[in-house]
Design an enzyme around this catalytic site. Structure first.
Site, PDB file in Angstrom:
ATOM      1  N   ALA A  84      13.696  -0.594 -40.901  1.00  0.00           N
ATOM      2  CA  ALA A  84      15.075  -0.775 -41.375  1.00  0.00           C
ATOM      3  C   ALA A  84      15.640   0.561 -41.824  1.00  0.00           C
ATOM      4  N   THR A 102      19.885   3.009 -48.204  1.00  0.00           N
ATOM      5  CA  THR A 102      18.923   2.251 -47.393  1.00  0.00           C
ATOM      6  C   THR A 102      17.695   3.098 -47.046  1.00  0.00           C
ATOM      7  N   THR A 132      11.750   9.740 -37.275  1.00  0.00           N
ATOM      8  CA  THR A 132      12.448  10.337 -36.133  1.00  0.00           C
ATOM      9  C   THR A 132      12.084  11.805 -35.968  1.00  0.00           C
ATOM     10  N   ASP A 133      12.276  12.318 -34.755  1.00  0.00           N
ATOM     11  CA  ASP A 133      12.060  13.754 -34.528  1.00  0.00           C
ATOM     12  C   ASP A 133      13.135  14.602 -35.211  1.00  0.00           C
ATOM     13  N   GLU A 134      14.260  13.969 -35.608  1.00  0.00           N
ATOM     14  CA  GLU A 134      15.374  14.754 -36.169  1.00  0.00           C
ATOM     15  C   GLU A 134      15.013  15.415 -37.496  1.00  0.00           C
ATOM     16  N   TYR A 157      21.888  11.960 -42.011  1.00  0.00           N
ATOM     17  CA  TYR A 157      20.914  10.971 -41.515  1.00  0.00           C
ATOM     18  C   TYR A 157      19.500  11.541 -41.560  1.00  0.00           C
ATOM     19  N   ALA A 159      18.370  14.108 -43.133  1.00  0.00           N
ATOM     20  CA  ALA A 159      17.944  14.473 -44.495  1.00  0.00           C
ATOM     21  C   ALA A 159      17.419  13.233 -45.219  1.00  0.00           C
ATOM     22  N   LYS A 161      16.183  10.502 -43.732  1.00  0.00           N
ATOM     23  CA  LYS A 161      14.905  10.114 -43.109  1.00  0.00           C
ATOM     24  C   LYS A 161      13.781  11.045 -43.579  1.00  0.00           C
ATOM     25  N   ASN A 187      15.428   6.999 -28.318  1.00  0.00           N
ATOM     26  CA  ASN A 187      15.093   5.803 -27.539  1.00  0.00           C
ATOM     27  C   ASN A 187      16.309   5.357 -26.726  1.00  0.00           C
ATOM     28  N   LYS A 196      25.741   4.445 -29.694  1.00  0.00           N
ATOM     29  CA  LYS A 196      24.859   5.534 -29.268  1.00  0.00           C
ATOM     30  C   LYS A 196      25.203   5.919 -27.831  1.00  0.00           C
ATOM     31  N   ASN A 256      23.111  16.363 -22.404  1.00  0.00           N
ATOM     32  CA  ASN A 256      23.940  15.153 -22.442  1.00  0.00           C
ATOM     33  C   ASN A 256      24.807  15.031 -21.189  1.00  0.00           C
ATOM     34  N   GLY A 290      27.765  20.009 -37.144  1.00  0.00           N
ATOM     35  CA  GLY A 290      26.349  20.346 -37.338  1.00  0.00           C
ATOM     36  C   GLY A 290      25.449  19.831 -36.225  1.00  0.00           C
ATOM     37  N   TYR A 348      36.875   8.041 -32.065  1.00  0.00           N
ATOM     38  CA  TYR A 348      37.301   8.672 -30.801  1.00  0.00           C
ATOM     39  C   TYR A 348      38.824   8.706 -30.665  1.00  0.00           C
TER      40      TYR A 348
HETATM   41  P1  NAD Z   1      19.335   0.097 -35.658  1.00  0.00           P
HETATM   42  O1  NAD Z   1      20.481   0.714 -36.398  1.00  0.00           O
HETATM   43  O2  NAD Z   1      19.559  -0.461 -34.303  1.00  0.00           O
HETATM   44  O3  NAD Z   1      18.689  -1.068 -36.529  1.00  0.00           O
HETATM   45  C1  NAD Z   1      18.485  -0.966 -37.904  1.00  0.00           C
HETATM   46  C2  NAD Z   1      18.198  -2.355 -38.444  1.00  0.00           C
HETATM   47  O4  NAD Z   1      17.965  -2.239 -39.868  1.00  0.00           O
HETATM   48  C3  NAD Z   1      19.350  -3.342 -38.270  1.00  0.00           C
HETATM   49  O5  NAD Z   1      18.860  -4.581 -37.805  1.00  0.00           O
HETATM   50  C4  NAD Z   1      19.917  -3.481 -39.673  1.00  0.00           C
HETATM   51  O6  NAD Z   1      20.509  -4.743 -39.922  1.00  0.00           O
HETATM   52  C5  NAD Z   1      18.685  -3.252 -40.526  1.00  0.00           C
HETATM   53  N1  NAD Z   1      19.013  -2.771 -41.877  1.00  0.00           N
HETATM   54  C6  NAD Z   1      19.861  -1.755 -42.204  1.00  0.00           C
HETATM   55  N2  NAD Z   1      19.923  -1.616 -43.541  1.00  0.00           N
HETATM   56  C7  NAD Z   1      19.086  -2.544 -44.064  1.00  0.00           C
HETATM   57  C8  NAD Z   1      18.706  -2.893 -45.386  1.00  0.00           C
HETATM   58  N3  NAD Z   1      19.221  -2.250 -46.448  1.00  0.00           N
HETATM   59  N4  NAD Z   1      17.800  -3.889 -45.568  1.00  0.00           N
HETATM   60  C9  NAD Z   1      17.289  -4.548 -44.497  1.00  0.00           C
HETATM   61  N5  NAD Z   1      17.620  -4.277 -43.230  1.00  0.00           N
HETATM   62  C10 NAD Z   1      18.506  -3.289 -43.012  1.00  0.00           C
HETATM   63  O7  NAD Z   1      18.216   1.225 -35.648  1.00  0.00           O
HETATM   64  P2  NAD Z   1      17.157   1.602 -34.517  1.00  0.00           P
HETATM   65  O8  NAD Z   1      17.788   2.543 -33.574  1.00  0.00           O
HETATM   66  O9  NAD Z   1      16.515   0.379 -34.024  1.00  0.00           O
HETATM   67  O10 NAD Z   1      16.115   2.440 -35.388  1.00  0.00           O
HETATM   68  C11 NAD Z   1      15.052   1.778 -36.074  1.00  0.00           C
HETATM   69  C12 NAD Z   1      14.229   2.809 -36.818  1.00  0.00           C
HETATM   70  O11 NAD Z   1      13.698   3.754 -35.900  1.00  0.00           O
HETATM   71  C13 NAD Z   1      15.023   3.613 -37.842  1.00  0.00           C
HETATM   72  O12 NAD Z   1      14.203   3.824 -38.960  1.00  0.00           O
HETATM   73  C14 NAD Z   1      15.317   4.924 -37.125  1.00  0.00           C
HETATM   74  O13 NAD Z   1      15.443   5.986 -38.046  1.00  0.00           O
HETATM   75  C15 NAD Z   1      14.077   5.068 -36.277  1.00  0.00           C
HETATM   76  N6  NAD Z   1      14.248   5.842 -35.017  1.00  0.00           N
HETATM   77  C16 NAD Z   1      15.262   5.515 -34.154  1.00  0.00           C
HETATM   78  C17 NAD Z   1      15.367   6.221 -32.953  1.00  0.00           C
HETATM   79  C18 NAD Z   1      16.439   5.878 -31.943  1.00  0.00           C
HETATM   80  O14 NAD Z   1      16.563   6.593 -30.936  1.00  0.00           O
HETATM   81  N7  NAD Z   1      17.208   4.829 -32.114  1.00  0.00           N
HETATM   82  C19 NAD Z   1      14.472   7.242 -32.660  1.00  0.00           C
HETATM   83  C20 NAD Z   1      13.454   7.550 -33.580  1.00  0.00           C
HETATM   84  C21 NAD Z   1      13.351   6.821 -34.763  1.00  0.00           C
HETATM   85  O1  TDX Z   2      29.998   9.658 -27.889  1.00  0.00           O
HETATM   86  C1  TDX Z   2      29.020  10.432 -27.928  1.00  0.00           C
HETATM   87  N1  TDX Z   2      29.065  11.605 -27.249  1.00  0.00           N
HETATM   88  C2  TDX Z   2      28.066  12.516 -27.250  1.00  0.00           C
HETATM   89  O2  TDX Z   2      28.157  13.580 -26.613  1.00  0.00           O
HETATM   90  C3  TDX Z   2      27.830  10.131 -28.667  1.00  0.00           C
HETATM   91  C4  TDX Z   2      27.708   8.842 -29.442  1.00  0.00           C
HETATM   92  C5  TDX Z   2      26.809  11.049 -28.654  1.00  0.00           C
HETATM   93  N2  TDX Z   2      26.922  12.220 -27.990  1.00  0.00           N
HETATM   94  C6  TDX Z   2      25.797  13.179 -28.009  1.00  0.00           C
HETATM   95  C7  TDX Z   2      25.245  13.512 -29.373  1.00  0.00           C
HETATM   96  C8  TDX Z   2      23.785  13.751 -29.098  1.00  0.00           C
HETATM   97  O3  TDX Z   2      23.577  15.097 -28.700  1.00  0.00           O
HETATM   98  O4  TDX Z   2      24.726  12.547 -27.305  1.00  0.00           O
HETATM   99  C9  TDX Z   2      23.457  12.833 -27.920  1.00  0.00           C
HETATM  100  C10 TDX Z   2      22.811  11.534 -28.336  1.00  0.00           C
HETATM  101  O5  TDX Z   2      23.598  10.990 -29.385  1.00  0.00           O
HETATM  102  P1  TDX Z   2      23.189   9.622 -30.122  1.00  0.00           P
HETATM  103  O6  TDX Z   2      23.016   8.571 -29.086  1.00  0.00           O
HETATM  104  O7  TDX Z   2      24.166   9.410 -31.226  1.00  0.00           O
HETATM  105  O8  TDX Z   2      21.731   9.973 -30.671  1.00  0.00           O
HETATM  106  P2  TDX Z   2      21.192  11.132 -31.655  1.00  0.00           P
HETATM  107  O9  TDX Z   2      22.267  11.658 -32.512  1.00  0.00           O
HETATM  108  O10 TDX Z   2      20.456  12.116 -30.792  1.00  0.00           O
HETATM  109  O11 TDX Z   2      20.169  10.297 -32.560  1.00  0.00           O
HETATM  110  C11 TDX Z   2      19.332   9.268 -31.982  1.00  0.00           C
HETATM  111  O12 TDX Z   2      18.023   9.729 -31.764  1.00  0.00           O
HETATM  112  C12 TDX Z   2      17.192   9.916 -32.887  1.00  0.00           C
HETATM  113  C13 TDX Z   2      19.315   8.022 -32.864  1.00  0.00           C
HETATM  114  O13 TDX Z   2      20.636   7.582 -33.088  1.00  0.00           O
HETATM  115  C14 TDX Z   2      18.594   8.264 -34.162  1.00  0.00           C
HETATM  116  O14 TDX Z   2      18.519   7.074 -34.935  1.00  0.00           O
HETATM  117  C15 TDX Z   2      17.210   8.745 -33.842  1.00  0.00           C
HETATM  118  O15 TDX Z   2      16.541   9.060 -35.020  1.00  0.00           O
END
Ligand code: NAD
Ligand code: TDX
Length: 349
Positions: A84, A102, A132-134, A157, A159, A161, A187, A196, A256, A290, A348
């Site tokens: 979460a 959160t 996350t790798d971030e 974000y 910071a 994590k 992912n 995303k 991208n 940033g 946007y």
């Molecule tokens: P997401 O935003 O799709 O899902 C987050 C979920 O957490 C949602 O279901 C939301 O309802 C729940 N949530 C938020 N605040 C909450 C709270 N206070 N209590 C209980 N539930 C709460 O996120 P995601 O992309 O599935 O990412 C999941 C995890 O993986 C995160 O910790 C994220 O940092 C990490 N992560 C994501 C990516 C990515 O590319 N998406 C990559 C690496 C790590």
């Molecule tokens: O409209 C867009 N245009 C654009 O150029 C959006 C939404 C993103 N971007 C760029 C920003 C990033 O360089 O695309 C790249 C990917 O962006 P996001 O999908 O927002 O992902 P990112 O910021 O890389 O972070 C994701 O990967 C690591 C997840 O959202 C994080 O939760 C995870 O930790």
């Protein structure tokens, strides 16, 4: 072996794939999904498994100490897989406090309740934190993030994590809590919320809307299919040593701009459009503040020590993803109605 496992954030993108994997692969486990159902949480993601006898949904907030305590008392969990979080970088730029609440306070709440309920008797217990790798910051043209790369988060974000990762390790160091951390790259896949990049572009290509590329589109991300992340989480949860960290990545770097062009080509074929038609929708917009230049993960520790490797190529994974979105029109429509429209207009404009 029976186990009671708490998965937080199980209604979100990655969490829903992790819940599905554990519910189906481990019928002897009880899987409790705790999710607040924020804008990113969607129980539709779990429709196919919600009737399974080993699955329970609990609606609540990981930052609510009393609620989390009552949950631990009710189930006496053996393990926690903590996903979460507030997860979107752009939202963290406009509203950092919800990320602190959160991602930091919520994580410390879970850690502290687990410590108190387990009464410092940690045998057979595990707290697995998904990160996350971030947190490692931004790479130049060369090199990869390894598990020992110093933390250097650049966005609110990352910071938040990074802070949560530090707390998890502090609970290991200070109280002997059996923790594991993994840091994964970007992912993609089914059920990804269309704020995303990839699902946003899939939705916009479908609807012939502009494809917003931040800056010059030369930022680089390393993309991993979400089901391969869920497989890695399974392997790590069951096999990692306590206190260890694993990096998870796709070894699959794309700028991208190249990524969106490739997605356009895949979708032109699927939608019967002329070659190059959707790429005309590409629109360069103001850069993200940033904006981290490049992320790239070295996952050799996970591959060598625990034998994990991705099951699909990027080409296969992206095709599966596009097919899923085209077949799940209703899911997408439900998600992009209401608040999403307001968010999109503000982001946007
Ligand atoms: P997401 O935003 O799709 O899902 C987050 C979920 O957490 C949602 O279901 C939301 O309802 C729940 N949530 C938020 N605040 C909450 C709270 N206070 N209590 C209980 N539930 C709460 O996120 P995601 O992309 O599935 O990412 C999941 C995890 O993986 C995160 O910790 C994220 O940092 C990490 N992560 C994501 C990516 C990515 O590319 N998406 C990559 C690496 C790590
Ligand atoms: O409209 C867009 N245009 C654009 O150029 C959006 C939404 C993103 N971007 C760029 C920003 C990033 O360089 O695309 C790249 C990917 O962006 P996001 O999908 O927002 O992902 P990112 O910021 O890389 O972070 C994701 O990967 C690591 C997840 O959202 C994080 O939760 C995870 O930790």
């Amino acid at each position: 072996m029976t186990k009671k496992i708490l998965i937080t954030g199980g209604a979100g993108f990655i969490g829903s794939h992790v819940v599905r994997r554990f519910v189906t692969e481990y019928p002897n486990y009880t899987i409790v999904n705790l999710d607040l159902l924020t804008y990113a949480g969607n129980l539709e993601n779990l429709k196919d498994i919600e009737q399974q006898p080993n699955y329970v949904f609990e609606h609540g907030d990981i930052a609510d100490i009393d609620f989390v305590t009552s949950l631990f008392e009710k189930y006496n969990f053996d393990g926690v897989i903590h996903l979460a979080a507030e997860s979107h970088v752009d939202r963290s730029i406009t509203d950092p406090f919800s990320f602190v609440r959160t991602n930091v306070f919520g994580t410390v709440t879970l850690l502290n309740v687990a410590k108190n309920t387990w009464k410092n008797d940690f045998s057979g217990k595990r707290f697995y934190h998904i990160s996350t790798d971030e947190v490692y910051g931004s790479l130049g043209n060369e090199g990869y993030f390894v598990e020992t790369t110093p933390y250097d988060p650049q966005s609110p974000y990352s910071a938040a994590k990074a802070s949560s990762d530090h707390f998890v390790r502090a609970y290991h160091n200070t109280y002997g809590m059996p923790v594991v951390v993994s840091n994964c790259s970007n992912n993609y896949g089914p059920n990804h919320f269309p704020e995303k990049l990839i699902p946003l572009c899939i939705n916009n290509i479908k609807n012939k809307k502009p494809l917003p590329i931040y800056g010059k589109g030369d930022n680089i991300r390393d993309w991993l299919y979400v089901i391969d992340h869920a497989r890695a989480i399974d392997v790590i949860f069951h096999n990692a040593e306590n206190g260890e960290t694993y990096n998870i990545g796709g070894n699959n770097e794309w700028t991208n701009l190249d990524l969106v062009k490739y997605l356009c080509a895949v979708m032109d074929k699927k939608l019967g459009r002329a070659e190059g038609e959707s790429a005309q929708l590409i629109t360069f917009v103001t850069d993200r503040a940033g904006h981290d230049k490049r992320y790239a993960i070295d996952s050799s520790k996970l591959m060598q020590k625990l034998g994990w490797k991705p099951s699909v190529t990027f080409e296969q994974g992206l095709e599966l993803t596009v097919d899923w979105y085209l077949a799940n029109e209703e899911w997408l429509q439900n998600v992009v109605s209401g608040d999403y429209e307001k968010y999109y207009m503000t982001m946007y404009k």
